[in-house]
Design an enzyme around this catalytic site. Sequence first.
Site, short mmCIF file in Angstrom:
data_model
loop_
_atom_site.label_atom_id
_atom_site.label_comp_id
_atom_site.label_asym_id
_atom_site.label_seq_id
_atom_site.Cartn_x
_atom_site.Cartn_y
_atom_site.Cartn_z
N ARG A 29 29.87 86.43 -78.05
CA ARG A 29 30.08 87.87 -78.28
C ARG A 29 28.99 88.63 -77.52
O ARG A 29 27.81 88.49 -77.85
CB ARG A 29 30.01 88.14 -79.79
CG ARG A 29 30.27 89.58 -80.20
CD ARG A 29 30.17 89.73 -81.71
NE ARG A 29 30.43 91.09 -82.12
CZ ARG A 29 29.51 92.06 -82.13
NH1 ARG A 29 28.27 91.82 -81.76
NH2 ARG A 29 29.85 93.28 -82.51
N LYS A 52 19.84 90.89 -78.78
CA LYS A 52 19.22 90.94 -80.11
C LYS A 52 17.70 90.88 -80.02
O LYS A 52 17.14 90.47 -79.01
CB LYS A 52 19.82 89.84 -80.99
CG LYS A 52 21.25 90.25 -81.39
CD LYS A 52 21.86 89.50 -82.51
CE LYS A 52 23.21 90.14 -82.85
NZ LYS A 52 24.11 89.23 -83.56
N1 HH2 Z 1 26.46 90.89 -84.44
C1 HH2 Z 1 26.57 92.23 -84.64
C2 HH2 Z 1 27.75 92.77 -85.18
N2 HH2 Z 1 28.79 91.98 -85.47
N3 HH2 Z 1 29.80 89.85 -85.53
C3 HH2 Z 1 29.72 88.53 -85.32
N4 HH2 Z 1 30.77 87.73 -85.59
N5 HH2 Z 1 28.58 87.94 -84.82
C4 HH2 Z 1 27.46 88.67 -84.51
O1 HH2 Z 1 26.44 88.09 -84.09
C5 HH2 Z 1 27.52 90.09 -84.73
C6 HH2 Z 1 28.72 90.65 -85.24
C7 HH2 Z 1 25.43 93.13 -84.29
O2 HH2 Z 1 25.52 93.52 -82.94
P1 HH2 Z 1 26.14 94.91 -82.45
O3 HH2 Z 1 27.56 95.04 -82.85
O4 HH2 Z 1 25.89 95.04 -81.00
O5 HH2 Z 1 25.24 96.00 -83.16
P2 HH2 Z 1 25.49 97.02 -84.37
O6 HH2 Z 1 25.85 96.22 -85.59
O7 HH2 Z 1 24.18 97.75 -84.50
O8 HH2 Z 1 26.62 97.94 -83.96
#
Ligand code: HH2
Length: 276
Positions: free
Chosen positions: A254, A219
Amino acid sequence: MLWRTTRFDIDCSLPRVMGIVNCTPDSFADPPRGIEEAIELCGRLVREGADLLDIGGESTRPGAAPVSVDEELGRILPVLDAALQLGVPVSVDTRHVETMRAVLERGADVVNDVQALQAPGALDVVAAHGRCGVCLMHMRGEPQGMGAEAHYDDVVREVRAFLAARLAAVAMCGVDAQRVVVDPGIGFAKTQAHNLELLGRQPELADLGRPLLVGWSRKSTLGRLTGGKPPAERVFASVAAALIAVERGARIVRVHDVAATVDALAVWRAARPQRG
Ligand code: HH2
Protein backbone atom coordinates in the site's frame (compact mmCIF):
# COMPACT_ATOMS: atom_id res chain seq x y z
CA MET A 1 -2.90 -16.95 -4.59
CA LEU A 2 -6.18 -15.29 -5.50
CA TRP A 3 -7.84 -12.36 -3.68
CA ARG A 4 -11.49 -12.33 -4.71
CA THR A 5 -13.28 -8.97 -4.61
CA THR A 6 -16.66 -7.63 -5.72
CA ARG A 7 -15.81 -7.18 -9.42
CA PHE A 8 -12.27 -8.55 -9.81
CA ASP A 9 -10.23 -11.58 -8.79
CA ILE A 10 -6.74 -10.26 -8.04
CA ASP A 11 -3.90 -12.67 -8.84
CA CYS A 12 -1.43 -12.23 -5.99
CA SER A 13 1.14 -14.68 -7.34
CA LEU A 14 3.08 -11.52 -8.29
CA PRO A 15 3.26 -8.49 -5.99
CA ARG A 16 0.49 -5.92 -6.44
CA VAL A 17 0.55 -2.17 -5.82
CA MET A 18 -2.31 -0.50 -3.95
CA GLY A 19 -2.33 3.27 -4.55
CA ILE A 20 -3.39 5.45 -1.60
CA VAL A 21 -6.01 8.15 -2.21
CA ASN A 22 -6.67 10.09 0.97
CA CYS A 23 -9.59 12.55 0.65
CA THR A 24 -8.77 14.27 3.91
CA PRO A 25 -7.54 17.61 5.26
CA ASP A 26 -5.22 15.98 7.83
CA SER A 27 -3.56 12.75 6.63
CA PHE A 28 -0.04 12.41 7.95
CA ALA A 29 1.69 12.20 4.58
CA ASP A 30 -0.54 14.13 2.19
CA PRO A 31 -1.43 17.74 1.55
CA PRO A 32 -5.08 18.58 2.33
CA ARG A 33 -7.04 17.15 -0.60
CA GLY A 34 -10.52 18.01 -1.87
CA ILE A 35 -12.79 15.93 -4.08
CA GLU A 36 -11.57 17.15 -7.48
CA GLU A 37 -7.93 16.64 -6.53
CA ALA A 38 -8.68 13.18 -5.19
CA ILE A 39 -10.43 12.20 -8.43
CA GLU A 40 -7.46 13.44 -10.45
CA LEU A 41 -5.11 11.48 -8.20
CA CYS A 42 -7.09 8.26 -8.81
CA GLY A 43 -6.58 8.64 -12.57
CA ARG A 44 -2.89 9.45 -12.20
CA LEU A 45 -2.17 6.48 -9.92
CA VAL A 46 -3.88 4.08 -12.34
CA ARG A 47 -1.87 5.54 -15.25
CA GLU A 48 1.28 5.02 -13.15
CA GLY A 49 0.45 1.33 -12.78
CA ALA A 50 -1.53 0.90 -9.56
CA ASP A 51 -3.23 -2.50 -9.51
CA LEU A 52 -5.89 -1.22 -7.11
CA LEU A 53 -6.83 1.98 -5.30
CA ASP A 54 -7.56 2.55 -1.60
CA ILE A 55 -9.78 5.56 -0.87
CA GLY A 56 -9.92 6.98 2.66
CA GLY A 57 -11.96 9.79 4.22
CA GLU A 58 -10.62 9.74 7.79
CA SER A 59 -7.01 10.01 8.90
CA THR A 60 -5.89 7.31 11.32
CA ARG A 61 -2.66 9.04 12.29
CA PRO A 62 -2.12 9.27 16.07
CA GLY A 63 -4.09 12.21 17.39
CA ALA A 64 -6.26 12.71 14.28
CA ALA A 65 -9.79 13.96 14.96
CA PRO A 66 -12.42 11.27 14.31
CA VAL A 67 -14.96 12.19 11.60
CA SER A 68 -18.70 11.47 11.49
CA VAL A 69 -20.05 8.93 9.02
CA ASP A 70 -21.81 11.73 7.09
CA GLU A 71 -18.61 13.67 6.73
CA GLU A 72 -16.65 10.57 5.78
CA LEU A 73 -19.19 9.58 3.13
CA GLY A 74 -19.31 13.14 1.80
CA ARG A 75 -15.56 12.92 1.18
CA ILE A 76 -15.49 9.37 -0.17
CA LEU A 77 -18.57 8.76 -2.33
CA PRO A 78 -17.89 11.16 -5.25
CA VAL A 79 -14.32 9.88 -5.45
CA LEU A 80 -15.46 6.26 -5.22
CA ASP A 81 -17.97 6.80 -8.06
CA ALA A 82 -15.22 8.17 -10.29
CA ALA A 83 -12.67 5.52 -9.29
CA LEU A 84 -15.12 2.71 -10.06
CA GLN A 85 -14.93 3.77 -13.75
CA LEU A 86 -11.17 3.25 -13.99
CA GLY A 87 -11.08 -0.51 -14.55
CA VAL A 88 -9.20 -1.47 -11.37
CA PRO A 89 -10.48 -2.77 -8.03
CA VAL A 90 -11.36 -0.01 -5.57
CA SER A 91 -10.95 -0.44 -1.83
CA VAL A 92 -12.36 1.87 0.83
CA ASP A 93 -10.33 2.43 3.99
CA THR A 94 -12.84 2.79 6.81
CA ARG A 95 -13.53 1.52 10.31
CA HIS A 96 -17.15 2.71 10.40
CA VAL A 97 -19.87 0.11 9.85
CA GLU A 98 -22.35 2.53 8.24
CA THR A 99 -19.67 3.69 5.83
CA MET A 100 -18.87 0.07 4.94
CA ARG A 101 -22.52 -0.61 4.19
CA ALA A 102 -22.88 2.51 2.03
CA VAL A 103 -19.73 2.01 -0.03
CA LEU A 104 -20.53 -1.66 -0.66
CA GLU A 105 -24.00 -0.67 -1.88
CA ARG A 106 -22.29 1.81 -4.20
CA GLY A 107 -20.07 -0.93 -5.69
CA ALA A 108 -16.78 -0.85 -3.74
CA ASP A 109 -14.64 -3.93 -4.31
CA VAL A 110 -12.86 -4.11 -0.94
CA VAL A 111 -13.34 -2.99 2.66
CA ASN A 112 -9.97 -2.14 4.22
CA ASP A 113 -10.50 -1.92 7.98
CA VAL A 114 -7.64 -0.90 10.27
CA GLN A 115 -9.63 -2.48 13.12
CA ALA A 116 -10.09 -5.83 11.35
CA LEU A 117 -13.93 -5.80 11.40
CA GLN A 118 -14.07 -5.82 15.21
CA ALA A 119 -16.73 -3.08 15.43
CA PRO A 120 -20.18 -4.48 16.30
CA GLY A 121 -21.98 -5.28 13.03
CA ALA A 122 -18.93 -4.96 10.75
CA LEU A 123 -18.61 -8.71 10.12
CA ASP A 124 -22.34 -8.92 9.40
CA VAL A 125 -22.17 -6.17 6.76
CA VAL A 126 -19.34 -7.94 4.94
CA ALA A 127 -20.96 -11.39 5.27
CA ALA A 128 -24.34 -10.08 4.06
CA HIS A 129 -22.72 -8.54 0.98
CA GLY A 130 -21.00 -11.86 0.31
CA ARG A 131 -18.83 -10.83 -2.64
CA CYS A 132 -16.50 -8.05 -1.49
CA GLY A 133 -12.85 -8.41 -0.58
CA VAL A 134 -11.60 -7.57 2.91
CA CYS A 135 -8.31 -6.42 4.42
CA LEU A 136 -7.96 -7.25 8.12
CA MET A 137 -5.29 -5.09 9.79
CA HIS A 138 -3.76 -5.40 13.23
CA MET A 139 -3.92 -2.50 15.61
CA ARG A 140 -4.81 -1.88 19.25
CA GLY A 141 -7.19 0.66 20.71
CA GLU A 142 -8.30 3.78 18.86
CA PRO A 143 -6.02 5.82 16.56
CA GLN A 144 -6.14 8.78 19.00
CA GLY A 145 -4.40 6.97 21.83
CA MET A 146 -2.87 3.90 20.23
CA GLY A 147 0.71 4.86 21.11
CA ALA A 148 -0.01 3.90 24.73
CA GLU A 149 -0.93 0.36 23.64
CA ALA A 150 2.45 -0.41 22.07
CA HIS A 151 3.52 -3.10 24.56
CA TYR A 152 4.26 -6.64 23.43
CA ASP A 153 6.26 -9.60 24.76
CA ASP A 154 6.77 -10.78 21.20
CA VAL A 155 5.22 -8.44 18.66
CA VAL A 156 5.40 -10.86 15.73
CA ARG A 157 3.81 -13.75 17.65
CA GLU A 158 1.07 -11.49 19.04
CA VAL A 159 0.25 -9.87 15.69
CA ARG A 160 0.21 -13.31 14.07
CA ALA A 161 -2.13 -14.70 16.73
CA PHE A 162 -4.47 -11.70 16.36
CA LEU A 163 -4.65 -12.06 12.56
CA ALA A 164 -5.24 -15.82 12.84
CA ALA A 165 -8.10 -15.17 15.30
CA ARG A 166 -9.65 -12.55 12.99
CA LEU A 167 -9.37 -14.94 10.02
CA ALA A 168 -11.23 -17.53 12.11
CA ALA A 169 -13.92 -14.99 13.11
CA VAL A 170 -14.48 -13.99 9.49
CA ALA A 171 -14.71 -17.64 8.42
CA MET A 172 -17.25 -18.32 11.21
CA CYS A 173 -19.49 -15.68 9.62
CA GLY A 174 -19.39 -17.52 6.31
CA VAL A 175 -16.98 -15.23 4.46
CA ASP A 176 -14.90 -17.20 1.95
CA ALA A 177 -11.20 -17.13 2.94
CA GLN A 178 -10.32 -16.25 -0.67
CA ARG A 179 -11.88 -12.84 -0.08
CA VAL A 180 -9.55 -11.94 2.79
CA VAL A 181 -6.02 -10.55 3.09
CA VAL A 182 -4.14 -9.69 6.30
CA ASP A 183 -1.91 -6.78 7.32
CA PRO A 184 0.41 -6.39 10.36
CA GLY A 185 -0.46 -2.67 10.64
CA ILE A 186 2.91 -0.94 10.47
CA GLY A 187 2.86 2.11 12.77
CA PHE A 188 -0.43 1.24 14.46
CA ALA A 189 0.16 0.82 18.22
CA LYS A 190 3.78 -0.11 17.42
CA THR A 191 7.11 1.50 18.24
CA GLN A 192 9.90 1.85 15.72
CA ALA A 193 11.48 -1.33 17.12
CA HIS A 194 8.18 -3.22 16.73
CA ASN A 195 7.79 -2.06 13.11
CA LEU A 196 11.32 -3.14 12.25
CA GLU A 197 10.90 -6.48 14.00
CA LEU A 198 7.74 -7.09 11.96
CA LEU A 199 9.72 -6.47 8.78
CA GLY A 200 12.74 -8.47 9.93
CA ARG A 201 10.61 -11.48 10.90
CA GLN A 202 7.89 -10.96 8.28
CA PRO A 203 8.26 -14.54 6.91
CA GLU A 204 6.72 -15.74 10.21
CA LEU A 205 3.44 -14.12 9.09
CA ALA A 206 3.48 -15.88 5.72
CA ASP A 207 1.94 -19.15 6.87
CA LEU A 208 -1.39 -17.54 7.78
CA GLY A 209 -2.48 -18.85 4.40
CA ARG A 210 -3.72 -15.57 2.96
CA PRO A 211 -1.86 -12.83 1.04
CA LEU A 212 -0.04 -10.32 3.21
CA LEU A 213 -0.67 -6.62 2.57
CA VAL A 214 1.78 -4.13 4.10
CA GLY A 215 1.88 -0.36 4.32
CA TRP A 216 5.26 1.19 5.00
CA SER A 217 4.72 4.18 2.75
CA ARG A 218 6.17 7.43 4.17
CA LYS A 219 5.63 6.22 7.76
CA SER A 220 7.48 7.87 10.63
CA THR A 221 9.82 4.93 11.25
CA LEU A 222 11.26 5.65 7.80
CA GLY A 223 11.57 9.36 8.66
CA ARG A 224 13.53 8.51 11.80
CA LEU A 225 15.80 6.08 9.92
CA THR A 226 16.68 8.77 7.36
CA GLY A 227 17.67 11.60 9.66
CA GLY A 228 14.24 13.07 10.35
CA LYS A 229 13.02 13.64 6.80
CA PRO A 230 9.40 14.86 6.48
CA PRO A 231 6.83 12.52 4.84
CA ALA A 232 7.15 13.95 1.31
CA GLU A 233 10.91 13.19 1.36
CA ARG A 234 10.50 9.57 2.43
CA VAL A 235 9.95 8.23 -1.11
CA PHE A 236 13.27 6.37 -1.51
CA ALA A 237 12.99 4.91 1.98
CA SER A 238 9.40 3.84 1.24
CA VAL A 239 10.42 2.08 -1.96
CA ALA A 240 13.23 0.30 -0.12
CA ALA A 241 10.83 -0.89 2.59
CA ALA A 242 8.28 -2.04 0.01
CA LEU A 243 10.93 -4.06 -1.84
CA ILE A 244 12.19 -5.69 1.35
CA ALA A 245 8.60 -6.54 2.31
CA VAL A 246 7.96 -8.09 -1.11
CA GLU A 247 11.23 -10.04 -0.98
CA ARG A 248 10.04 -11.41 2.40
CA GLY A 249 6.67 -12.49 1.05
CA ALA A 250 4.27 -9.51 0.99
CA ARG A 251 1.82 -9.77 -1.94
CA ILE A 252 0.29 -6.27 -1.86
CA VAL A 253 2.07 -3.04 -0.96
CA ARG A 254 0.00 0.00 0.00
CA VAL A 255 1.86 3.08 -1.26
CA HIS A 256 1.60 6.81 -1.98
CA ASP A 257 4.38 6.75 -4.60
CA VAL A 258 3.01 4.37 -7.19
CA ALA A 259 5.32 5.18 -10.14
CA ALA A 260 8.49 4.70 -8.10
CA THR A 261 7.22 1.46 -6.54
CA VAL A 262 6.07 0.03 -9.88
CA ASP A 263 9.54 0.65 -11.38
CA ALA A 264 11.27 -0.96 -8.42
CA LEU A 265 9.01 -4.00 -8.62
CA ALA A 266 9.68 -4.33 -12.36
CA VAL A 267 13.36 -4.77 -11.52
CA TRP A 268 12.51 -7.15 -8.67
CA ARG A 269 10.39 -9.29 -11.01
CA ALA A 270 13.05 -9.41 -13.72
CA ALA A 271 15.73 -10.40 -11.20
CA ARG A 272 13.83 -13.28 -9.62
CA PRO A 273 15.81 -16.53 -9.74
CA GLN A 274 14.59 -18.57 -12.73
CA ARG A 275 13.65 -22.18 -12.08
CA GLY A 276 15.46 -25.00 -13.98
N1 HH2 B 1 -2.00 2.73 6.98
C1 HH2 B 1 -2.73 3.86 7.02
C2 HH2 B 1 -4.11 3.83 6.74
N2 HH2 B 1 -4.71 2.68 6.39
N3 HH2 B 1 -4.61 0.37 5.93
C3 HH2 B 1 -3.89 -0.76 5.86
N4 HH2 B 1 -4.48 -1.91 5.49
N5 HH2 B 1 -2.55 -0.79 6.15
C4 HH2 B 1 -1.86 0.34 6.54
O1 HH2 B 1 -0.65 0.25 6.82
C5 HH2 B 1 -2.61 1.56 6.62
C6 HH2 B 1 -3.99 1.54 6.30
C7 HH2 B 1 -2.08 5.16 7.38
O2 HH2 B 1 -1.56 5.77 6.22
P1 HH2 B 1 -2.31 6.92 5.40
O3 HH2 B 1 -3.62 6.46 4.88
O4 HH2 B 1 -1.37 7.44 4.38
O5 HH2 B 1 -2.49 8.08 6.47
P2 HH2 B 1 -3.76 8.67 7.25
O6 HH2 B 1 -4.36 7.56 8.05
O7 HH2 B 1 -3.18 9.77 8.10
O8 HH2 B 1 -4.73 9.20 6.22
